[in-house]
Motif scaffolding. Structure first.
Motif, PDB file in Angstrom:
ATOM      1  N   LEU A   1       0.838  -1.207   0.000  1.00  0.00           N
ATOM      2  CA  LEU A   1       0.000   0.000   0.000  1.00  0.00           C
ATOM      3  C   LEU A   1       0.872   1.256   0.000  1.00  0.00           C
ATOM      4  CD1 LEU A   1      -2.824   1.280   0.308  1.00  0.00           C
ATOM      5  CD2 LEU A   1      -2.595   0.999   2.755  1.00  0.00           C
ATOM      6  N   THR A   2       0.661   2.086  -0.998  1.00  0.00           N
ATOM      7  CA  THR A   2       1.374   3.367  -1.077  1.00  0.00           C
ATOM      8  C   THR A   2       0.321   4.465  -1.144  1.00  0.00           C
ATOM      9  OG1 THR A   2       3.295   2.390  -2.139  1.00  0.00           O
ATOM     10  CG2 THR A   2       2.980   4.758  -2.444  1.00  0.00           C
ATOM     11  N   LEU A   3       0.439   5.425  -0.233  1.00  0.00           N
ATOM     12  CA  LEU A   3      -0.606   6.434  -0.098  1.00  0.00           C
ATOM     13  C   LEU A   3      -0.027   7.675   0.579  1.00  0.00           C
ATOM     14  CD1 LEU A   3      -3.731   6.915  -0.272  1.00  0.00           C
ATOM     15  CD2 LEU A   3      -3.901   5.931   1.995  1.00  0.00           C
ATOM     16  N   ALA A   4      -0.467   8.834   0.155  1.00  0.00           N
ATOM     17  CA  ALA A   4       0.001  10.074   0.797  1.00  0.00           C
ATOM     18  C   ALA A   4      -1.203  10.955   1.120  1.00  0.00           C
ATOM     19  CB  ALA A   4       0.953  10.815  -0.136  1.00  0.00           C
ATOM     20  N   ILE A   5      -1.251  11.440   2.344  1.00  0.00           N
ATOM     21  CA  ILE A   5      -2.338  12.319   2.792  1.00  0.00           C
ATOM     22  C   ILE A   5      -1.726  13.689   3.097  1.00  0.00           C
ATOM     23  CG2 ILE A   5      -4.267  12.561   4.419  1.00  0.00           C
ATOM     24  CD1 ILE A   5      -4.260   9.819   3.055  1.00  0.00           C
ATOM     25  N   GLU A   6      -2.324  14.704   2.537  1.00  0.00           N
ATOM     26  CA  GLU A   6      -1.810  16.058   2.757  1.00  0.00           C
ATOM     27  C   GLU A   6      -2.441  16.671   4.014  1.00  0.00           C
ATOM     28  OE1 GLU A   6       0.644  17.344   0.989  1.00  0.00           O
ATOM     29  OE2 GLU A   6       0.678  15.657  -0.399  1.00  0.00           O
ATOM     30  N   GLU A   7      -1.746  17.653   4.543  1.00  0.00           N
ATOM     31  CA  GLU A   7      -2.220  18.327   5.754  1.00  0.00           C
ATOM     32  C   GLU A   7      -3.561  19.022   5.479  1.00  0.00           C
ATOM     33  OE1 GLU A   7       0.781  20.741   7.445  1.00  0.00           O
ATOM     34  OE2 GLU A   7      -0.383  21.172   9.250  1.00  0.00           O
ATOM     35  N   GLY A   8      -4.471  18.912   6.422  1.00  0.00           N
ATOM     36  CA  GLY A   8      -5.766  19.592   6.305  1.00  0.00           C
ATOM     37  C   GLY A   8      -6.824  18.815   5.541  1.00  0.00           C
ATOM     38  N   GLU A   9      -6.473  17.639   5.060  1.00  0.00           N
ATOM     39  CA  GLU A   9      -7.448  16.846   4.307  1.00  0.00           C
ATOM     40  C   GLU A   9      -8.411  16.114   5.237  1.00  0.00           C
ATOM     41  OE1 GLU A   9      -6.715  14.573   0.562  1.00  0.00           O
ATOM     42  OE2 GLU A   9      -4.674  14.583   1.324  1.00  0.00           O
ATOM     43  N   ILE A  10      -9.568  15.793   4.714  1.00  0.00           N
ATOM     44  CA  ILE A  10     -10.406  14.766   5.334  1.00  0.00           C
ATOM     45  C   ILE A  10     -10.382  13.611   4.348  1.00  0.00           C
ATOM     46  CG2 ILE A  10     -12.676  14.088   6.158  1.00  0.00           C
ATOM     47  CD1 ILE A  10     -13.283  16.829   6.981  1.00  0.00           C
ATOM     48  N   PHE A  11      -9.642  12.598   4.694  1.00  0.00           N
ATOM     49  CA  PHE A  11      -9.441  11.487   3.755  1.00  0.00           C
ATOM     50  C   PHE A  11     -10.315  10.304   4.170  1.00  0.00           C
ATOM     51  CE2 PHE A  11      -7.397   7.813   1.920  1.00  0.00           C
ATOM     52  CZ  PHE A  11      -7.010   8.260   0.661  1.00  0.00           C
ATOM     53  N   GLY A  12     -11.176   9.898   3.278  1.00  0.00           N
ATOM     54  CA  GLY A  12     -12.052   8.751   3.559  1.00  0.00           C
ATOM     55  C   GLY A  12     -11.450   7.482   2.992  1.00  0.00           C
ATOM     56  N   PHE A  13     -11.335   6.485   3.842  1.00  0.00           N
ATOM     57  CA  PHE A  13     -10.738   5.217   3.428  1.00  0.00           C
ATOM     58  C   PHE A  13     -11.877   4.195   3.353  1.00  0.00           C
ATOM     59  CE2 PHE A  13      -7.184   2.018   4.378  1.00  0.00           C
ATOM     60  CZ  PHE A  13      -6.626   2.178   3.130  1.00  0.00           C
ATOM     61  N   VAL A  14     -12.206   3.813   2.134  1.00  0.00           N
ATOM     62  CA  VAL A  14     -13.412   3.021   1.920  1.00  0.00           C
ATOM     63  C   VAL A  14     -13.045   1.619   1.465  1.00  0.00           C
ATOM     64  CG1 VAL A  14     -15.673   3.034   0.803  1.00  0.00           C
ATOM     65  CG2 VAL A  14     -14.417   5.154   1.066  1.00  0.00           C
ATOM     66  N   GLY A  15     -13.816   0.666   1.882  1.00  0.00           N
ATOM     67  CA  GLY A  15     -13.601  -0.699   1.418  1.00  0.00           C
ATOM     68  C   GLY A  15     -14.568  -1.635   2.091  1.00  0.00           C
ATOM     69  N   PRO A  16     -14.770  -2.801   1.496  1.00  0.00           N
ATOM     70  CA  PRO A  16     -15.679  -3.761   2.126  1.00  0.00           C
ATOM     71  C   PRO A  16     -15.076  -4.309   3.419  1.00  0.00           C
ATOM     72  CG  PRO A  16     -14.622  -4.735   0.201  1.00  0.00           C
ATOM     73  CD  PRO A  16     -14.190  -3.314   0.245  1.00  0.00           C
TER      74      PRO A  16
END
Lengths: 321, 316
Positions: free
Chosen positions: B22-37
């Motif tokens: 898994l490679t992923l980057a989240i920026e400051e101030g984001e609301i990041f939704g992580f979705v999956g079954p």
């Protein structure tokens, strides 16, 4: 847990820790004490505990006085009543400590896992050591409270006399060491097991094995080992070193059990009037210094306590919630 | 620089690969939704970010610190809330927060005001002296969020924050997360409730069987994963003619029609691949051919359709 945090990190690991560590600063201890002492449960246990102790002490008093009423009463008779009351209270306290302390600690870490709070605590800066010591400190605080409130019952014996200061101090040492060891045992199983039920069953199983099964096995062995040893090629007068070794083995065997230690120490205190060592004459006339059982008992159980605490910390540290 | 960065993170439990490269980057101030079954690897990923699990392979950086080598720094930067609100039932509400504040080494004199502020934020001030066990599930969830905020972390890692909540509590939780973003927090939350993501997430990552199958804004994902636009045309008449014209046009697929038996008006639904210019040209062509169009609309793709397109329904 953050014990593994490397020294390059800015955090608690770099701070100078106060010595001795401030127990009141341990958040686990504060939280546990708040929860434990809230409501009626803690006071009900205290009341029940004191009622049982007082009941037994009263019964012993009545039986002793009734037995002595047929003979002429002198100071010595009263002092024997004091000794019997004191011995009864201490033995009951010892038994209660043995059976209450695992109940206080066997669920301490497993409950955190079951309530799913262990992972919350694991994401804070709290160290595995602080968690374990906080849990242990909380259990010991309550146990020491139980011992402390029973002090007036012990003091009842002083009214009759016959109880020396050394006996009071040694009994206090035995009680504290037993509380430490049995609490550490419950804590060890609580940190190594996943479920409170398993941890509790294992704690009591090991405790009962140590308190009842082990002394019986040792007593049986000590019945046969001397015979086999002495009836060997050098049958007849035992060699002095074998005789000395058997005496020490006997003392160590007694020192594995709290009740046997208490009985043997009290008997030796009474007979030999010595607090730390007494002498026993060997077949060749040499006087062998022998420690009273409370000394090896204290050393053995303090070492065991330290080992169990270290193992508990290691279990907690490496556990993935 | 991303505030959360996962580089080739893999987590295996024996033969089972819960998270796969898994490679992923989240920026400051984001609301990041992580979705999956269920069973896709969301919770495992969040627990690795929260330093509760060690990755088998790969690296996780949080606020510039490695979760493997500097877990203490990561814990200072993160407020973690698990999917189940673990609470001490035998404590009072304020004691619960006080305990975790102490665990984060917040000095005792500062804690009272901090606890009051947090309880006000999660609207539990009136329950300050109550036992935690008397709180409802939604209140426990909000208390759990207050606990995650007790050390003022930059990042919130929330595992299914709205799970088990009633509709009102869900809305309140969503509003709370929006408020936290306004306060400058970065929020990384997992969910399998797509409406939660659609309403508050600035970006979405879709994970399935441990692999990240898509990441981007909802608009980007819609364009990438469901490129066909669904268009509806309302006609006065001439449905057959219009359908014939549309079928002949480039970029038009799957043309369906329906006829209103009362006034003879009809509606055509079609799937169209192309940008706005191509769509405008299609409309102009129809009008130019004399087709009486009275209504035109594009059906917005919702996240559910995007999700179904992205995933195959497999779990790791």
């Amino acid at each position: 847990m953050t014990d593994a945090v490397p020294p390059t990190e800015v955090g608690p690991a770099k701070r100078r820790r106060p010595f001795p560590p401030k127990l009141r600063a341990n958040p686990v201890l504060v939280k546990e004490l708040r929860s434990r002492m809230r409501g009626g449960r803690a006071f009900l246990i205290l009341t029940g505990y004191l009622t049982i102790l007082a009941g037994f002490a009263g019964l012993v008093y009545i039986l002793s006085v009734t037995a002595l009423s047929s003979v002429s009463l002198g100071q010595a008779d009263y002092s024997s009543v004091g000794i019997v009351i004191f011995g009864t209270v201490v033995l009951l306290e010892l038994l209660m400590v043995c059976f209450i302390s695992p109940a206080l600690t066997a669920g301490s870490i497993t409950t955190e896992r079951e309530q799913r709070t262990f992972e919350l605590v694991s994401t804070t800066l709290l160290t595995a050591r602080a968690l374990v010591m906080g849990k242990l400190g909380s259990a010991l605080s309550y146990l020491f409270l139980l011992l402390f409130v029973a002090f007036p019952l012990q003091a009842l014996a002083y009214v009759f006399g016959g109880v020396a200061a050394a006996e009071v101090l040694i009994s206090a040492v035995l009680l504290v060491v037993t509380a430490l060891a049995t609490s550490a045992l419950g804590l060890f199983f609580s940190s190594s097991q996943k479920r409170t039920l398993t941890s509790t069953v294992l704690s009591y199983a090991v405790l009962l094995l140590g308190m009842f099964a082990l002394p019986i096995i040792l007593a049986i062995l000590l019945q046969f080992v001397p015979l086999l040893w002495f009836l060997g090629p050098t049958a007849g007068a035992p060699e002095p070193w074998k005789e000395a070794a058997l005496i020490y083995i006997g003392v160590l065997a007694i020192a594995t059990n709290p009740l046997a230690t208490a009985f043997a120490t009290e008997t030796l205190l009474f007979d030999e009037q010595k607090v730390f060592f007494y002498t026993q004459s060997l077949g060749n006339g040499v006087d062998l210094p022998v420690p009273l059982p409370w000394i090896p008992y204290t050393i053995f159980y303090l070492v065991l306590t330290l080992i169990l605490i270290r193992l508990s910390i290691r279990w907690v540290r490496r556990a993935e919630p | 620089m991303p505030i959360i960065e996962l580089r080739g993170v893999t987590k295996r439990y024996g033969q089972l690969t819960a998270v796969d490269d898994l490679t992923l980057a989240i920026e400051e101030g984001e609301i990041f939704g992580f979705v999956g079954p269920n069973g896709a690897g969301k919770t495992t990923t969040l627990r690795m970010i929260a330093t509760l699990l060690q990755p088998t392979k790969g690296e996780i950086l949080v606020a510039g610190s490695s979760a493997r080598t500097h877990p203490g720094l990561v814990r200072r930067a993160i407020g973690y809330m698990p999917d189940f609100p673990g609470v001490y039932d035998d404590t009072k509400v304020w004691e619960f927060l006080d305990f975790f504040a102490a665990c984060h080494e917040i000095p005792e004199p500062h804690r009272t005001q901090l606890i009051d502020d947090l309880l006000e934020l999660v609207e539990l001030s009136h329950r300050r002296e109550d036992m935690v066990e008397t709180l409802s599930r939604g209140m426990k969830q909000r208390l759990s969020l207050a606990r995650a905020l007790v050390h003022d972390p930059q990042i919130l890692v929330l595992d299914e924050p709205a799970a088990g909540l009633d509709p009102r509590a869900r809305v309140e939780m969503r509003e709370l997360l929006m408020e936290l973003r306004r306060l400058g927090k970065t929020v990384f939350f997992s969910t399998h409730v797509l409406s939660d993501v659609a309403q508050i997430a600035t970006r979405v990552g879709i994970i399935e069987a441990g692999r990240l199958v898509a990441v981007g804004t909802i608009q980007e994902l819609s364009t990438t994963l469901a490129p066909q636009r669904v268009v509806r045309l309302g006609l006065l008449d001439g449905i057959e003619q219009a359908m014939g014209l549309l079928r002949a046009m480039q970029g038009v697929h799957k043309v369906d029609s329906s006829l209103d038996s009362t006034d003879g008006r009809g509606e055509i639904t079609l799937e169209f691949t192309g940008d706005d210019n191509a769509l405008s040209a299609m409309m102009a062509s129809l009008v130019g051919q004399g087709i009486p169009i009275v209504h035109f609309s594009e059906v917005t793709r919702d996240l559910e359709q995007v999700f179904l397109r992205a995933t195959k329904g497999i779990v790791s």
